[in-house]
Design a protein around this motif. Structure first.
Motif, PDB file in Angstrom:
ATOM      1  N   ARG A   1       3.194  10.877  -8.203  1.00  0.00           N
ATOM      2  CA  ARG A   1       2.551   9.773  -7.477  1.00  0.00           C
ATOM      3  C   ARG A   1       1.471   9.126  -8.341  1.00  0.00           C
ATOM      4  O   ARG A   1       1.303   7.902  -8.310  1.00  0.00           O
ATOM      5  N   MET A   2       0.759   9.909  -9.125  1.00  0.00           N
ATOM      6  CA  MET A   2      -0.244   9.344 -10.028  1.00  0.00           C
ATOM      7  C   MET A   2       0.413   8.428 -11.057  1.00  0.00           C
ATOM      8  O   MET A   2      -0.117   7.352 -11.373  1.00  0.00           O
ATOM      9  N   ARG A   3       1.561   8.833 -11.595  1.00  0.00           N
ATOM     10  CA  ARG A   3       2.266   7.996 -12.572  1.00  0.00           C
ATOM     11  C   ARG A   3       2.671   6.663 -11.950  1.00  0.00           C
ATOM     12  O   ARG A   3       2.540   5.604 -12.574  1.00  0.00           O
TER      13      ARG A   3
ATOM     14  N   ALA B   1      -3.523  11.326  -4.005  1.00  0.00           N
ATOM     15  CA  ALA B   1      -3.591  12.415  -3.034  1.00  0.00           C
ATOM     16  C   ALA B   1      -3.844  11.918  -1.613  1.00  0.00           C
ATOM     17  O   ALA B   1      -3.293  12.459  -0.646  1.00  0.00           O
ATOM     18  N   GLN B   2      -4.672  10.900  -1.478  1.00  0.00           N
ATOM     19  CA  GLN B   2      -5.119  10.495  -0.150  1.00  0.00           C
ATOM     20  C   GLN B   2      -4.339   9.332   0.443  1.00  0.00           C
ATOM     21  O   GLN B   2      -4.332   9.159   1.672  1.00  0.00           O
ATOM     22  N   LEU B   3      -3.698   8.525  -0.378  1.00  0.00           N
ATOM     23  CA  LEU B   3      -2.982   7.371   0.141  1.00  0.00           C
ATOM     24  C   LEU B   3      -1.590   7.764   0.631  1.00  0.00           C
ATOM     25  O   LEU B   3      -0.877   8.530  -0.015  1.00  0.00           O
ATOM     26  N   ILE B   4      -1.220   7.226   1.781  1.00  0.00           N
ATOM     27  CA  ILE B   4       0.099   7.422   2.377  1.00  0.00           C
ATOM     28  C   ILE B   4       0.783   6.059   2.388  1.00  0.00           C
ATOM     29  O   ILE B   4       0.255   5.105   2.959  1.00  0.00           O
ATOM     30  N   VAL B   5       1.931   5.958   1.745  1.00  0.00           N
ATOM     31  CA  VAL B   5       2.626   4.680   1.645  1.00  0.00           C
ATOM     32  C   VAL B   5       3.900   4.736   2.481  1.00  0.00           C
ATOM     33  O   VAL B   5       4.752   5.595   2.287  1.00  0.00           O
ATOM     34  N   ASN B   6       3.970   3.843   3.461  1.00  0.00           N
ATOM     35  CA  ASN B   6       5.130   3.771   4.364  1.00  0.00           C
ATOM     36  C   ASN B   6       5.450   5.133   4.976  1.00  0.00           C
ATOM     37  O   ASN B   6       6.620   5.526   5.107  1.00  0.00           O
ATOM     38  N   GLY B   7       4.399   5.871   5.323  1.00  0.00           N
ATOM     39  CA  GLY B   7       4.555   7.181   5.953  1.00  0.00           C
ATOM     40  C   GLY B   7       4.821   8.321   4.997  1.00  0.00           C
ATOM     41  O   GLY B   7       4.952   9.478   5.433  1.00  0.00           O
ATOM     42  N   ASP B   8       4.888   8.061   3.697  1.00  0.00           N
ATOM     43  CA  ASP B   8       5.208   9.083   2.693  1.00  0.00           C
ATOM     44  C   ASP B   8       3.924   9.551   2.018  1.00  0.00           C
ATOM     45  O   ASP B   8       3.253   8.774   1.328  1.00  0.00           O
TER      46      ASP B   8
ATOM     47  N   TRP C   1      -0.007   0.947   3.976  1.00  0.00           N
ATOM     48  CA  TRP C   1      -0.791   2.047   3.424  1.00  0.00           C
ATOM     49  C   TRP C   1      -1.768   2.605   4.462  1.00  0.00           C
ATOM     50  O   TRP C   1      -2.364   1.863   5.241  1.00  0.00           O
ATOM     51  N   GLU C   2      -1.915   3.930   4.439  1.00  0.00           N
ATOM     52  CA  GLU C   2      -2.945   4.636   5.201  1.00  0.00           C
ATOM     53  C   GLU C   2      -3.704   5.557   4.241  1.00  0.00           C
ATOM     54  O   GLU C   2      -3.222   5.847   3.138  1.00  0.00           O
ATOM     55  N   ALA C   3      -4.864   6.038   4.673  1.00  0.00           N
ATOM     56  CA  ALA C   3      -5.631   7.015   3.884  1.00  0.00           C
ATOM     57  C   ALA C   3      -5.879   8.251   4.732  1.00  0.00           C
ATOM     58  O   ALA C   3      -6.111   8.155   5.941  1.00  0.00           O
ATOM     59  N   ARG C   4      -5.833   9.397   4.093  1.00  0.00           N
ATOM     60  CA  ARG C   4      -6.109  10.669   4.767  1.00  0.00           C
ATOM     61  C   ARG C   4      -7.231  11.381   4.031  1.00  0.00           C
ATOM     62  O   ARG C   4      -7.705  10.950   2.973  1.00  0.00           O
ATOM     63  N   HIS C   5      -7.637  12.517   4.571  1.00  0.00           N
ATOM     64  CA  HIS C   5      -8.713  13.298   3.965  1.00  0.00           C
ATOM     65  C   HIS C   5      -8.241  13.992   2.691  1.00  0.00           C
ATOM     66  O   HIS C   5      -7.062  14.319   2.535  1.00  0.00           O
ATOM     67  N   LEU C   6      -9.192  14.227   1.796  1.00  0.00           N
ATOM     68  CA  LEU C   6      -8.938  15.040   0.607  1.00  0.00           C
ATOM     69  C   LEU C   6      -9.182  16.492   0.980  1.00  0.00           C
ATOM     70  O   LEU C   6     -10.296  16.873   1.361  1.00  0.00           O
ATOM     71  N   THR C   7      -8.162  17.318   0.866  1.00  0.00           N
ATOM     72  CA  THR C   7      -8.280  18.739   1.191  1.00  0.00           C
ATOM     73  C   THR C   7      -8.523  19.562  -0.069  1.00  0.00           C
ATOM     74  O   THR C   7      -8.387  19.075  -1.197  1.00  0.00           O
ATOM     75  N   GLY C   8      -8.830  20.821   0.132  1.00  0.00           N
ATOM     76  CA  GLY C   8      -9.013  21.719  -1.002  1.00  0.00           C
ATOM     77  C   GLY C   8      -7.753  21.841  -1.844  1.00  0.00           C
ATOM     78  O   GLY C   8      -7.815  21.895  -3.070  1.00  0.00           O
TER      79      GLY C   8
ATOM     80  N   ALA D   1      -7.455  18.567  -3.867  1.00  0.00           N
ATOM     81  CA  ALA D   1      -8.494  18.498  -4.899  1.00  0.00           C
ATOM     82  C   ALA D   1      -8.216  19.493  -6.015  1.00  0.00           C
ATOM     83  O   ALA D   1      -8.431  19.209  -7.201  1.00  0.00           O
ATOM     84  N   GLY D   2      -7.724  20.678  -5.650  1.00  0.00           N
ATOM     85  CA  GLY D   2      -7.378  21.669  -6.669  1.00  0.00           C
ATOM     86  C   GLY D   2      -6.263  21.185  -7.581  1.00  0.00           C
ATOM     87  O   GLY D   2      -6.270  21.440  -8.788  1.00  0.00           O
ATOM     88  N   ALA D   3      -5.294  20.468  -6.993  1.00  0.00           N
ATOM     89  CA  ALA D   3      -4.206  19.930  -7.808  1.00  0.00           C
ATOM     90  C   ALA D   3      -4.720  18.867  -8.774  1.00  0.00           C
ATOM     91  O   ALA D   3      -4.324  18.835  -9.942  1.00  0.00           O
ATOM     92  N   ILE D   4      -5.600  17.988  -8.301  1.00  0.00           N
ATOM     93  CA  ILE D   4      -6.195  16.989  -9.202  1.00  0.00           C
ATOM     94  C   ILE D   4      -6.895  17.684 -10.360  1.00  0.00           C
ATOM     95  O   ILE D   4      -6.758  17.291 -11.521  1.00  0.00           O
ATOM     96  N   GLU D   5      -7.640  18.713 -10.046  1.00  0.00           N
ATOM     97  CA  GLU D   5      -8.375  19.461 -11.063  1.00  0.00           C
ATOM     98  C   GLU D   5      -7.431  20.081 -12.090  1.00  0.00           C
ATOM     99  O   GLU D   5      -7.659  19.980 -13.302  1.00  0.00           O
ATOM    100  N   ARG D   6      -6.352  20.695 -11.633  1.00  0.00           N
ATOM    101  CA  ARG D   6      -5.416  21.362 -12.545  1.00  0.00           C
ATOM    102  C   ARG D   6      -4.658  20.364 -13.420  1.00  0.00           C
ATOM    103  O   ARG D   6      -4.243  20.706 -14.530  1.00  0.00           O
TER     104      ARG D   6
END
Length: 252
Positions: A174-176, A152-159, A116-123, A126-131
């Motif tokens: 991915r949330m499910r 949104a921020q976690l990258i699993v095995n490069g995905d 696992w890696e983590a990346r930044h939360l972009t607009g 964040a907009g998708a989470i909101e919707r």
């Protein structure tokens, strides 16, 4: 005509302009719970020129907050270090001016056999989470934002969830998946994510509650300060709010 100093961050050089009345009216018409949508609309109207990352939806949520605050600092009556929370705090209590964009990704670790890696939360993310609020049965409010940020921020095995195209469909799937992890695995992943994402902090310490993103005070703030939001509705006039069918703004 209001003059705006040039805003410079590690990734952006932004020149802003005063909102046109037609854009301010359109901004006022956006429902108040769609904070990220309103921020994107505001930035598309208020940014005159940008060097670096061009699309405000590709900016980090911290960079977006910085641009909104830069506009407020030039337009609000109490000046660059404007007051917040009914006078209990000031802009400087939240700004990490010495801490700008770090690396693109950080390592989270190996959990349940996955890397696992983590990346930044972009607009855009964040907009998708909101919707997607309410789209995951049994999950709402703070839990929705917590799982949404993980997805949104976690990258699993490069995905990673894509930040363009049908972001909503990819994110809810991915949330499910994450929400259906065994509880022990979920707790382990969440703890690792929380530790890793703080390595990505810059400009503001952003958290989320049931209403969305908010800024926490600097750790070296002289006294205990409340969390703060910087709603773009504070950037428009009462006339624009009235013409957009909204009540008077409560302020940042």
């Amino acid at each position: 005509m209001i003059h705006f100093p040039v805003l410079r961050t590690r990734r952006l050089t932004v020149r802003m302009r005063e909102l046109a009345m037609i854009d301010a009216i359109a901004l006022a018409a956006i429902p108040p719970h769609l904070n990220e949508e309103a921020t994107t609309a505001f930035l598309r109207s208020a940014v005159d020129d940008v060097q670096g990352v061009e699309n405000p939806e590709d900016w980090t949520v911290q960079e977006r907050t910085m641009a909104v605050c830069h506009y407020m600092a030039s337009t609000l009556d109490d000046g660059p270090d404007f007051s917040l929370a009914g006078g209990k705090a000031n802009f400087s209590d939240y700004l990490l001016g010495e801490q700008d964009y770090p690396s693109e990704h950080v390592e989270v670790g190996t959990i349940e056999g996955d890397r696992w890696e983590a990346r930044h939360l972009t607009g855009a993310l964040a907009g998708a989470i909101e919707r997607l609020q309410g789209e995951l049965p049994g999950v709402s409010g703070h839990a929705h934002w917590r799982i949404g940020r993980m997805a949104a921020q976690l990258i699993v095995n490069g995905d990673a969830v894509p930040s363009a195209g049908d972001v909503d469909a990819a994110l809810i799937e991915r949330m499910r998946v994450i929400a259906n992890y065994p509880e022990s695995a979920f707790v382990q992943l969440l703890d690792a994510f929380e530790a890793a994402r703080h390595e990505l902090d810059h400009l503001f310490l952003l958290e989320a509650d049931e209403h969305g993103l908010m800024a926490l005070p600097r750790e070296d703030s002289a006294a205990e300060k409340p969390p703060a939001r910087f709603p773009v509705g504070s950037c428009i006039t009462e006339l624009a709010r009235y013409l957009g069918g909204k009540p008077a703004a409560a302020g940042p």
